[in-house]
Design a protein around this motif. Structure first.
Motif, PDB file in Angstrom:
ATOM      1  N   LEU A  41     -19.787 -10.141  16.045  1.00 21.87           N
ATOM      2  CA  LEU A  41     -20.196  -9.576  14.762  1.00 21.87           C
ATOM      3  C   LEU A  41     -21.355  -8.592  14.933  1.00 21.87           C
ATOM      4  O   LEU A  41     -21.416  -7.567  14.252  1.00 21.87           O
ATOM      5  N   THR A  42     -22.276  -8.896  15.862  1.00 23.07           N
ATOM      6  CA  THR A  42     -23.457  -8.043  16.027  1.00 23.07           C
ATOM      7  C   THR A  42     -23.111  -6.668  16.579  1.00 23.07           C
ATOM      8  O   THR A  42     -23.920  -5.740  16.472  1.00 23.07           O
ATOM      9  N   THR A  43     -21.927  -6.502  17.176  1.00 28.01           N
ATOM     10  CA  THR A  43     -21.548  -5.219  17.783  1.00 28.01           C
ATOM     11  C   THR A  43     -20.723  -4.347  16.841  1.00 28.01           C
ATOM     12  O   THR A  43     -20.317  -3.252  17.224  1.00 28.01           O
ATOM     13  N   MET A  44     -20.449  -4.839  15.629  1.00 31.25           N
ATOM     14  CA  MET A  44     -19.643  -4.049  14.684  1.00 31.25           C
ATOM     15  C   MET A  44     -20.390  -3.847  13.369  1.00 31.25           C
ATOM     16  O   MET A  44     -19.806  -3.854  12.290  1.00 31.25           O
ATOM     17  N   ARG A  45     -21.693  -3.636  13.473  1.00 31.65           N
ATOM     18  CA  ARG A  45     -22.556  -3.523  12.303  1.00 31.65           C
ATOM     19  C   ARG A  45     -22.080  -2.449  11.334  1.00 31.65           C
ATOM     20  O   ARG A  45     -21.963  -2.679  10.121  1.00 31.65           O
ATOM     21  N   GLU A  46     -21.808  -1.246  11.841  1.00 34.55           N
ATOM     22  CA  GLU A  46     -21.433  -0.143  10.954  1.00 34.55           C
ATOM     23  C   GLU A  46     -20.117  -0.423  10.241  1.00 34.55           C
ATOM     24  O   GLU A  46     -19.975  -0.147   9.044  1.00 34.55           O
ATOM     25  N   SER A  47     -19.147  -0.952  10.956  1.00 33.32           N
ATOM     26  CA  SER A  47     -17.835  -1.232  10.359  1.00 33.32           C
ATOM     27  C   SER A  47     -17.931  -2.311   9.289  1.00 33.32           C
ATOM     28  O   SER A  47     -17.303  -2.208   8.223  1.00 33.32           O
ATOM     29  N   VAL A  48     -18.712  -3.358   9.572  1.00 28.92           N
ATOM     30  CA  VAL A  48     -18.864  -4.441   8.600  1.00 28.92           C
ATOM     31  C   VAL A  48     -19.592  -3.943   7.360  1.00 28.92           C
ATOM     32  O   VAL A  48     -19.190  -4.220   6.219  1.00 28.92           O
ATOM     33  N   LYS A  49     -20.674  -3.181   7.562  1.00 31.65           N
ATOM     34  CA  LYS A  49     -21.443  -2.679   6.415  1.00 31.65           C
ATOM     35  C   LYS A  49     -20.646  -1.673   5.595  1.00 31.65           C
ATOM     36  O   LYS A  49     -20.838  -1.568   4.380  1.00 31.65           O
ATOM     37  N   ALA A  50     -19.739  -0.947   6.238  1.00 25.22           N
ATOM     38  CA  ALA A  50     -18.901  -0.009   5.493  1.00 25.22           C
ATOM     39  C   ALA A  50     -17.899  -0.751   4.613  1.00 25.22           C
ATOM     40  O   ALA A  50     -17.566  -0.311   3.509  1.00 25.22           O
ATOM     41  N   ALA A  51     -17.409  -1.903   5.096  1.00 30.39           N
ATOM     42  CA  ALA A  51     -16.425  -2.675   4.332  1.00 30.39           C
ATOM     43  C   ALA A  51     -17.083  -3.597   3.313  1.00 30.39           C
ATOM     44  O   ALA A  51     -16.553  -3.823   2.220  1.00 30.39           O
ATOM     45  N   ILE A  52     -18.247  -4.147   3.683  1.00 30.83           N
ATOM     46  CA  ILE A  52     -18.959  -5.087   2.812  1.00 30.83           C
ATOM     47  C   ILE A  52     -20.410  -4.616   2.715  1.00 30.83           C
ATOM     48  O   ILE A  52     -21.209  -4.886   3.620  1.00 30.83           O
ATOM     49  N   PRO A  53     -20.781  -3.888   1.675  1.00 31.24           N
ATOM     50  CA  PRO A  53     -22.131  -3.324   1.575  1.00 31.24           C
ATOM     51  C   PRO A  53     -23.226  -4.387   1.682  1.00 31.24           C
ATOM     52  O   PRO A  53     -23.132  -5.451   1.050  1.00 31.24           O
ATOM     53  N   MET A  54     -24.249  -4.104   2.506  1.00 30.41           N
ATOM     54  CA  MET A  54     -25.386  -5.005   2.685  1.00 30.41           C
ATOM     55  C   MET A  54     -26.526  -4.238   3.336  1.00 30.41           C
ATOM     56  O   MET A  54     -26.315  -3.199   3.959  1.00 30.41           O
ATOM     57  N   THR A  55     -27.746  -4.759   3.214  1.00 28.82           N
ATOM     58  CA  THR A  55     -28.897  -4.154   3.869  1.00 28.82           C
ATOM     59  C   THR A  55     -28.964  -4.626   5.320  1.00 28.82           C
ATOM     60  O   THR A  55     -28.253  -5.562   5.723  1.00 28.82           O
ATOM     61  N   ASP A  56     -29.855  -3.997   6.105  1.00 30.40           N
ATOM     62  CA  ASP A  56     -30.039  -4.441   7.484  1.00 30.40           C
ATOM     63  C   ASP A  56     -30.600  -5.853   7.528  1.00 30.40           C
ATOM     64  O   ASP A  56     -30.250  -6.636   8.417  1.00 30.40           O
ATOM     65  N   ALA A  57     -31.477  -6.188   6.587  1.00 30.36           N
ATOM     66  CA  ALA A  57     -32.017  -7.548   6.539  1.00 30.36           C
ATOM     67  C   ALA A  57     -30.898  -8.558   6.266  1.00 30.36           C
ATOM     68  O   ALA A  57     -30.860  -9.642   6.863  1.00 30.36           O
ATOM     69  N   GLN A  58     -29.967  -8.211   5.379  1.00 32.40           N
ATOM     70  CA  GLN A  58     -28.836  -9.106   5.107  1.00 32.40           C
ATOM     71  C   GLN A  58     -27.928  -9.233   6.328  1.00 32.40           C
ATOM     72  O   GLN A  58     -27.430 -10.324   6.619  1.00 32.40           O
ATOM     73  N   PHE A  59     -27.723  -8.108   7.021  1.00 31.02           N
ATOM     74  CA  PHE A  59     -26.900  -8.176   8.230  1.00 31.02           C
ATOM     75  C   PHE A  59     -27.561  -9.086   9.256  1.00 31.02           C
ATOM     76  O   PHE A  59     -26.895  -9.892   9.913  1.00 31.02           O
ATOM     77  N   GLY A  60     -28.871  -8.974   9.417  1.00 26.77           N
ATOM     78  CA  GLY A  60     -29.588  -9.875  10.314  1.00 26.77           C
ATOM     79  C   GLY A  60     -29.497 -11.319   9.847  1.00 26.77           C
ATOM     80  O   GLY A  60     -29.434 -12.246  10.653  1.00 26.77           O
ATOM     81  N   LEU A  61     -29.455 -11.508   8.520  1.00 29.00           N
ATOM     82  CA  LEU A  61     -29.375 -12.855   7.957  1.00 29.00           C
ATOM     83  C   LEU A  61     -28.072 -13.556   8.332  1.00 29.00           C
ATOM     84  O   LEU A  61     -28.033 -14.783   8.450  1.00 29.00           O
ATOM     85  N   LEU A  62     -27.008 -12.793   8.555  1.00 24.66           N
ATOM     86  CA  LEU A  62     -25.733 -13.399   8.941  1.00 24.66           C
ATOM     87  C   LEU A  62     -25.874 -14.189  10.235  1.00 24.66           C
ATOM     88  O   LEU A  62     -25.356 -15.304  10.372  1.00 24.66           O
ATOM     89  N   THR A  63     -26.568 -13.613  11.216  1.00 22.06           N
ATOM     90  CA  THR A  63     -26.798 -14.330  12.477  1.00 22.06           C
ATOM     91  C   THR A  63     -27.873 -15.389  12.304  1.00 22.06           C
ATOM     92  O   THR A  63     -27.797 -16.472  12.904  1.00 22.06           O
ATOM     93  N   SER A  64     -28.883 -15.105  11.480  1.00 23.41           N
ATOM     94  CA  SER A  64     -29.954 -16.076  11.259  1.00 23.41           C
ATOM     95  C   SER A  64     -29.424 -17.347  10.602  1.00 23.41           C
ATOM     96  O   SER A  64     -29.838 -18.458  10.962  1.00 23.41           O
TER      97      SER A  64
END
Length: 413
Positions: A41-64
């Protein structure tokens, strides 16, 4: 009294059972799926954020969130492996996290994605304590570090293959990889259901262990050892360095050196994990050999690994040249793995043999808490337009502290 330090066993006792290396081979592929499913998941940040809008903090929260659940449940998961059948805990864990991986590909909202990461943390928490304890059961003598090193090669290969996530996301959509590897995991769970068994001594003593093993006495035994506190602090600092690299190195390389998503994912994982595989094999064989003549041989190998790994990650964080950044990752991966391969053997030196999986679960709990916080802080720093290289610099300092802590650990008598 249970055997506490197995490297002093007789030559006959130190020979692993006939199935010992088969078990390592079977678990090596499970380990690969374990880290691949969590890391990609950490290597597809742009693709995931394009499909499911979120901030960088939220993206980090997925792993946290994954790490928070994974860490919180690790002590209890380790206790299950000490009290119940280790092999059955492993099989159920693999099946559940593989189904969750497949379900992840069908998420359409941030909340759904967050929920699947939490379930992933719950299911994967049961694997590593049980697997390392099972390998330690089979390899009670001077093959323990190498056996764990071979198993951990699967973890490294899975982390290295995590770069495939970004590559596949660019070509087939971000959900394709989750669907593919989820199905593979379900099929392999059926395969190991036939071939994986508990170690002879652990299986024959199962009923006795169920009577004698209890969670609170296990914790009292572990925290009654001064060396366990040092091991706990050391593993937490390792978690800060390791999860900081896993969570933010692809993004750091992408922006620092203007790489594409797929290229940055491979640069952050492939070279690192190739070096890690070599380090696991060399460090495991070296530690086993040194332990034949020095009781603290495995500790010495781990200390040297930390001393070498710290300058490596500092080089990656401080250079403006991609080649030097990758060279630093290679040094870090090779040297740090000399410590990773010896963590369970060192734990076996300082804790009661009945509580090995519980002990490793407690270590994971603390490391994942620190690692999850590190990844979330990375997202906060990015939202504040602060370079995440500061996390890697702090990690380098932490690794030197790790070397000091390890040098002061003494085997339990």
């Amino acid at each position: 009294m249970p055997t506490l330090f197995n490297s002093t066993a007789t030559a006959a006792d130190s020979r692993p059972p006939s199935r010992a290396w088969l078990v390592v081979g079977l678990l090596c592929f499970v380990a690969c799926l374990n880290y691949l499913d969590r890391v990609m998941l950490t290597t597809m940040r742009e693709s995931v954020k394009a499909a499911i809008p979120m901030t960088d903090a939220q993206f980090g929260l997925l792993t946290s969130v994954f790490l928070g659940v994974y860490g919180l449940l690790s002590p209890f998961a380790g206790f299950l492996a000490d009290r119940l059948s280790r092999s059955r805990v492993i099989i159920v864990s693999l099946l559940v996290w593989s189904l969750t991986t497949w379900l992840t590909s069908h998420c359409t909202t941030f909340q759904q994605l967050l929920a699947t990461r939490a379930v992933m943390g719950l299911s994967e928490a049961c694997y590593l304590p049980a697997a390392l304890a099972l390998i330690s059961d089979y390899h009670a003598g001077h093959t323990r570090s190498l056996a764990i090193g071979i198993h951990n090669c699967g973890l490294s290969i899975g982390s290295g293959m995590g770069g495939m996530g970004g590559w596949l996301a660019e070509r087939h959509g971000w959900g394709f990889a989750f669907s593919l590897f989820g199905i593979i995991g379900v099929v392999y769970a059926v395969v190991i259901l036939v071939g994986l068994r508990d170690a002879p001594r652990q299986a024959s003593a199962a009923s006795t262990l169920q009577e004698k093993t209890a969670f609170l006495p296990a914790l009292r035994s572990l925290f009654g050892q001064r060396s366990f506190y040092m091991l706990l602090t050391y593993w937490g600092l390792i978690g800060m360095a390791g999860w900081g690299v896993i969570g933010w190195m692809p993004t750091y390389l992408q922006q620092q050196f203007h790489l594409g998503q797929g290229e940055a994912g491979f640069a952050a994982t492939l070279y690192l994990q190739i070096a890690t595989v070599f380090g696991l094999l060399v460090g495991g064989a070296w530690a086993d050999r040194w332990s034949r003549t020095k009781e603290r041989g495995r500790l010495y190998v781990a200390v040297l690994g930390m001393i070498i790994a710290a300058p490596g990650i500092f080089l990656t964080a401080s250079t403006d040249t991609l080649v030097f950044a990758i060279a630093g990752l290679v040094i870090f991966g090779f040297a740090r793995s000399c410590t990773d391969v010896n963590t369970m053997p060192i734990l076996c030196m300082v804790c009661d043999s009945r509580y090995r999986a519980t002990g490793f679960g407690v270590l994971n709990f603390f490391a994942c808490g620190v690692g999850g916080l590190t990844i979330y802080i990375g997202g906060v720093l990015r939202d504040a337009h602060v370079n995440v290289r500061h996390i890697f610099v702090v990690s380098a300092i932490g690794l030197l502290v790790c070397a000091l802590l390890l040098s002061r650990i003494k085997p339990r008598r």
